[in-house]
Design a protein around this motif. Structure first.
Motif, PDB file in Angstrom:
ATOM      1  N   PHE A 442      33.787  52.397  39.885  1.00 28.46           N
ATOM      2  CA  PHE A 442      34.968  51.593  40.170  1.00 28.46           C
ATOM      3  C   PHE A 442      36.202  52.472  40.063  1.00 28.46           C
ATOM      4  O   PHE A 442      36.166  53.585  39.518  1.00 28.46           O
ATOM      5  CB  PHE A 442      35.056  50.370  39.249  1.00 28.46           C
ATOM      6  CG  PHE A 442      34.984  50.681  37.771  1.00 28.46           C
ATOM      7  CD1 PHE A 442      36.089  51.132  37.080  1.00 28.46           C
ATOM      8  CD2 PHE A 442      33.791  50.497  37.067  1.00 28.46           C
ATOM      9  CE1 PHE A 442      36.032  51.401  35.725  1.00 28.46           C
ATOM     10  CE2 PHE A 442      33.717  50.760  35.718  1.00 28.46           C
ATOM     11  CZ  PHE A 442      34.838  51.215  35.043  1.00 28.46           C
ATOM     12  N   ARG A 536      32.898  43.519  35.327  1.00 24.87           N
ATOM     13  CA  ARG A 536      33.444  43.490  36.686  1.00 24.87           C
ATOM     14  C   ARG A 536      32.384  43.046  37.693  1.00 24.87           C
ATOM     15  O   ARG A 536      32.676  42.299  38.631  1.00 24.87           O
ATOM     16  CB  ARG A 536      33.960  44.880  37.063  1.00 24.87           C
ATOM     17  CG  ARG A 536      35.276  45.251  36.402  1.00 24.87           C
ATOM     18  CD  ARG A 536      35.837  46.514  37.008  1.00 24.87           C
ATOM     19  NE  ARG A 536      37.243  46.706  36.686  1.00 24.87           N
ATOM     20  CZ  ARG A 536      38.048  47.524  37.348  1.00 24.87           C
ATOM     21  NH1 ARG A 536      37.582  48.223  38.366  1.00 24.87           N
ATOM     22  NH2 ARG A 536      39.313  47.646  37.005  1.00 24.87           N
ATOM     23  N   LYS A 539      31.573  39.255  37.250  1.00 19.29           N
ATOM     24  CA  LYS A 539      32.723  38.433  37.635  1.00 19.29           C
ATOM     25  C   LYS A 539      32.738  38.167  39.138  1.00 19.29           C
ATOM     26  O   LYS A 539      33.208  37.113  39.589  1.00 19.29           O
ATOM     27  CB  LYS A 539      34.013  39.129  37.196  1.00 19.29           C
ATOM     28  CG  LYS A 539      35.264  38.299  37.378  1.00 19.29           C
ATOM     29  CD  LYS A 539      36.434  38.910  36.633  1.00 19.29           C
ATOM     30  CE  LYS A 539      36.721  40.323  37.077  1.00 19.29           C
ATOM     31  NZ  LYS A 539      37.955  40.881  36.468  1.00 19.29           N
ATOM     32  N   GLU A 540      32.193  39.133  39.924  1.00 23.72           N
ATOM     33  CA  GLU A 540      32.165  38.966  41.373  1.00 23.72           C
ATOM     34  C   GLU A 540      30.894  38.277  41.853  1.00 23.72           C
ATOM     35  O   GLU A 540      30.798  37.906  43.024  1.00 23.72           O
ATOM     36  CB  GLU A 540      32.269  40.347  42.041  1.00 23.72           C
ATOM     37  CG  GLU A 540      33.545  41.102  41.744  1.00 23.72           C
ATOM     38  CD  GLU A 540      34.758  40.416  42.326  1.00 23.72           C
ATOM     39  OE1 GLU A 540      34.605  39.741  43.365  1.00 23.72           O
ATOM     40  OE2 GLU A 540      35.858  40.531  41.741  1.00 23.72           O
ATOM     41  N   GLU A 581      38.811  42.777  28.745  1.00 26.82           N
ATOM     42  CA  GLU A 581      39.817  42.426  29.746  1.00 26.82           C
ATOM     43  C   GLU A 581      40.990  43.399  29.737  1.00 26.82           C
ATOM     44  O   GLU A 581      41.561  43.707  30.794  1.00 26.82           O
ATOM     45  CB  GLU A 581      40.303  40.991  29.513  1.00 26.82           C
ATOM     46  CG  GLU A 581      39.232  39.938  29.786  1.00 26.82           C
ATOM     47  CD  GLU A 581      39.755  38.519  29.626  1.00 26.82           C
ATOM     48  OE1 GLU A 581      40.799  38.357  28.954  1.00 26.82           O
ATOM     49  OE2 GLU A 581      39.136  37.587  30.173  1.00 26.82           O
ATOM     50  N   ASP A 584      39.832  46.406  31.539  1.00 26.72           N
ATOM     51  CA  ASP A 584      39.765  46.069  32.957  1.00 26.72           C
ATOM     52  C   ASP A 584      41.140  46.207  33.592  1.00 26.72           C
ATOM     53  O   ASP A 584      41.307  46.776  34.681  1.00 26.72           O
ATOM     54  CB  ASP A 584      39.229  44.651  33.110  1.00 26.72           C
ATOM     55  CG  ASP A 584      38.915  44.288  34.550  1.00 26.72           C
ATOM     56  OD1 ASP A 584      38.930  45.199  35.405  1.00 26.72           O
ATOM     57  OD2 ASP A 584      38.661  43.106  34.825  1.00 26.72           O
TER      58      ASP A 584
END
Length: 596
Positions: A442, A536, A539-540, A581, A584
C-alpha cells in the motif's frame, strides 16, 4: 518500475491510471499473482512464455527497430533460466542467479549468446576452428604468419617417434623439440587450409616477410603462411607476388600518418543537471526500517527494571541462562542449528504443509495442514529430501515427527480472545480459511518512521523499553509478506513463525523471555504494520466492517518453545483500534494524529 518497462509496453496514460484506478491496479496484482502460481506449478520457461503471449511482447517488439534481435534474446534468456532452475533452488535463488549473470564478467561467454540468420550480413569474428564447415562471401586472414614455436618449457612435450608411437616427455632433447615443432607446423598448415577455403568470392591475407639478422638474413620459416610458399632471396612476399593468378598484392601506404588529437582542443564543460523536482520514491518494508539508541520508557511511572537492549538487532543472539547453558539440550527443537537459514527452512516446511492434499484409505479427502499430518510417508520423504540438501539429514526423522505434533497441538488462545477454553489446532484450519505468505502493498506518503514508532511504543506493551526507529521518510510503497492469515471463528488473525533460540530447555521460553525477545527484535512493530495491512484489506472487502469485531489480533509462534507448558511459545496481542486507525491515517499522508 517493472510496469513502466518496455517489456510491459504500457502507455503514459495507463501508468498514470494506476495511481487513480484501484480496480485497474489490482488487475495487475492478480495477473502477477497468477503468474507466480504458474511458475510454482509449471516452471519459469512456461511462465515467461505465457507472459510474452498475454502481453503481446512478440508483436510489439517486431514493430520496433532491431526487434528480431530483442525477441531472440528474450527467448534465449528464458532457456538459460530454465536450465539454471534445475540447479538452483527456489524463485529467489533463480532471480539472484540472473542478477549475478548480468553483473558477471562471464556474461559475454558464447554459451550465453545467440545468433540470428540476419547476422549473416554483419562482420563476424570467429576462430579457424569455429569456421570449419561454414562459408563467407569475403574472408580476411590478418595473422597468417603468426607462429608460436614449441619451447622446452611447454611441458609436457608431445611428439611421434619414428615408429609412429605418440610419446610424452618432460625432459625434451633437441631432436625431440624439433620433431614436436614440426608436428605443430603441420597442424598450422592444416588449419590454414581450413581458413583459406572458407571464402566464396574473395579473401584478404595479411602477411609480412620474416625478420632475419645480419648473421642469418634468411631465417628458418616457422609459420605456416611462410612455409607454404617458401622464400626467394630472403623474401616470402616475392613468392606471393609471383603467384599472380592467385594473389594480388596491395602495398602498404607508408605516407599515412597516425592520428594525433590537436593540443588546442579542450574538453567541454560537463552539463549540470538542474533540479527536476522529482521526489524520492521507493518500496520499503519492515526489514528496511533502521534502529538507533534504545528508547526510554514511554510511561515514566513504570518502575519495572529492564535490561539494556542492544542497538543492533540480529537473529538468535540472546544469551542463554546459566542453568540452560550448562544443561545438555535433549529435545530436537533445542538441538537444531541457530541462524536465519534455520528459520527460513522451518518457514518453508510449514508453508509446504499448508498446501498438501491427501486421500485416506476410507476415501476422505484432506487438504492443508490436516493432509500433512495424515500423510506420514510424503511428509517423511519431503523432510529427507529437504534436509539432505542443507546438511540436516540427521534431523529429518525428528522434524517429521515434530511437524505432525506441532500441527496437532491445541494452542490456548483464551488470553487473547477473552473466550474461555478457546484453543486452536493448526490442522483444523482448512485452506479456505487461511492465506499463506499473504503479500500486501500500500501507499506510503511521507511517513515519518520516528512518529510511527512512537505511536506503536505508546500503545503496545505498556510503553516498555525497546530499540527506537531512526528517522526515515517512507515515500512510495510499503510492502510485506504475512506468514499466515487465518479466519478463526469469524475473526482474522495475523500469524507469524519465529525460530529464535532463547535457551536449551522448554523452561527458557517463559513469558518474560518471549516478551523480551519480541521487543528486542521489534516484532511488535512488525505485527502492528501487518495488522494495518489486514485492516485496510478487510475494510474494502467486508460489509459493515469493524476492527474490534472482525480482527482477532496477532499470534507469534516461537517454534522452539512450543512445548513450554505455560506459554506454548506463544506471544499474542491485539493493539487498540485507535493505534491502527492512526497509522492508517499516517500512511495516507495525514500527519495530524496526535489525538491518539
Amino acid at each position: 518500475i517493472a510496469l513502466g518497462s518496455r517489456l510491459m509496453g504500457m502507455s503514459l496514460y495507463e501508468l498514470d491510471r494506476l495511481n487513480h484506478d484501484e480496480v485497474f491496479w489490482e488487475s495487475f496484482i492478480e495477473q502477477f499473482r497468477s503468474l507466480h502460481h504458474h511458475w510454482l506449478s509449471f516452471g519459469v520457461m512456461a511462465t515467461l512464455h505465457r507472459f510474452f503471449t498475454e502481453q503481446k511482447v512478440t508483436s510489439r517488439y517486431l514493430n520496433d527497430a532491431n526487434g528480431e534481435r530483442s525477441i531472440t534474446d528474450l527467448f534465449h534468456i528464458t532457456e538459460l533460466l530454465q536450465q539454471a532452475s534445475e540447479v538452483v533452488q527456489g524463485q529467489q535463488a533463480l532471480i539472484h542467479h540472473l542478477e549475478q549473470c548480468i553483473t558477471s564478467d562471464a556474461s559475454g561467454e558464447e554459451s550465453r549468446q545467440q545468433r540470428l540468420e540476419s547476422d549473416a550480413d554483419l562482420v563476424q569474428v570467429v576462430t579457424v576452428h569455429k569456421s570449419k564447415g561454414l562459408q563467407y562471401p569475403i574472408v580476411m586472414l590478418p595473422y597468417l604468419d603468426y607462429v608460436r614455436p614449441v619451447k622446452s618449457s611447454d611441458l609436457p612435450i608431445e611428439y611421434h617417434h619414428t615408429d609412429g608411437e605418440l610419446r610424452l616427455t618432460f625432459t625434451p632433447e633437441a631432436d625431440e623439440l624439433k620433431q614436436a615443432d614440426f608436428e605443430r607446423l603441420a597442424e598450422d598448415v592444416r588449419k590454414i587450409y581450413v581458413a583459406m577455403t572458407r571464402a566464396v568470392c574473395a579473401q584478404w591475407v595479411g602477411i609480412e616477410d620474416p625478420k632475419g639478422t645480419k648473421e642469418n638474413p634468411e631465417p628458418e620459416l616457422n609459420s605456416a603462411g611462410h612455409a607454404l610458399v617458401g622464400h626467394c632471396g630472403g623474401s616470402v612476399l616475392t613468392q606471393y607476388k609471383d603467384m599472380k593468378e592467385v594473389f594480388t598484392v596491395a602495398e602498404p601506404k607508408e605516407e599515412v600518418k597516425a592520428y594525433k588529437p590537436s593540443e588546442d582542443l579542450a574538453p567541454w564543460d560537463a552539463r549540470r543537471v538542474e533540479d527536476l523536482g522529482i521526489e524520492p520514491w521507493w518500496i520499503a518494508s519492515y526489514s528496511s526500517i533502521q534502529y538507533g539508541a534504545k528508547s526510554e520508557p514511554v510511561f515514566p511511572q513504570s518502575t519495572e527494571a529492564e535490561k539494556a537492549i542492544d542497538e543492533q538487532i540480529s537473529d538468535d543472539d540472546t544469551e542463554q541462562s546459566e542453568s540452560s547453558a550448562s544443561g545438555k539440550a535433549l529435545k530436537l527443537m533445542h538441538r537444531l542449528p541457530r541462524g536465519s537459514f534455520m528459520g527460513t527452512f522451518l518457514h518453508g516446511l510449514i508453508e509446504w504443509a499448508a498446501e498438501q492434499r491427501f486421500e485416506t484409505t476410507e476415501g476422505q479427502r484432506l487438504l492443508g495442514f490436516s493432509a500433512a499430518v495424515a500423510d506420514d510417508d510424503t511428509r517423511l520423504d519431503t523432510l529427507y529430501s529437504r534436509c539432505r540438501k542443507r546438511n540436516l539429514a540427521e534431523f529429518a526423522l525428528g522434524l517429521s515427527d515434530w511437524l505432525k505434533d506441532f500441527l496437532s497441538t491445541p494452542f490456548d488462545l483464551s488470553t487473547l480472545t477473552q473466550k474461555s477454553e478457546h484453543s486452536l489446532r493448526l490442522m483444523d484450519l482448512t485452506p479456505k480459511h487461511i492465506a499463506v505468505e499473504l503479500e500486501f502493498m500500500f501507499a506510503a506518503n511521507q511517513v515519518n518512521t520516528m512518529r510511527m514508532d512512537e505511536l506503536v511504543r505508546r500503545h503496545t506493551w505498556q510503553g516498555k523499553e525497546r530499540p527506537m526507529a531512526s528517522f526515515q521518510a517512507l515515500q512510495g510503497m510499503f510492502k510485506g509478506f504475512i506468514d499466515l492469515v487465518a479466519n478463526i471463528d469469524g475473526q482474522y488473525f495475523v500469524i507469524d513463525w519465529k525460530s529464535n533460540f532463547l535457551g536449551s530447555n522448554d523452561e527458557d521460553y517463559h513469558a518474560d523471555a518471549l516478551q523480551e525477545a519480541l521487543l528486542k527484535k521489534r516484532y511488535d512493530l512488525q505485527y502492528v504494520l501487518y495488522l494495518v495491512a489486514l485492516h485496510r484489506h478487510l475494510k474494502e472487502r467486508i460489509p459493515n466492517y469493524s476492527y474490534d469485531e472482525h480482527v482477532g489480533g496477532a499470534i507469534y509462534f516461537f517454534l522452539r518453545g512450543y512445548e513450554n507448558p505455560e506459554t506454548q511459545g506463544l506471544v499474542m496481542d491485539k493493539p487498540p483500534k485507535a493505534l491502527i486507525e492512526a497509522l492508517d491515517q499516517l500512511f495516507a499522508g495525514e500527519q495530524e494524529v496526535d489525538h491518539v
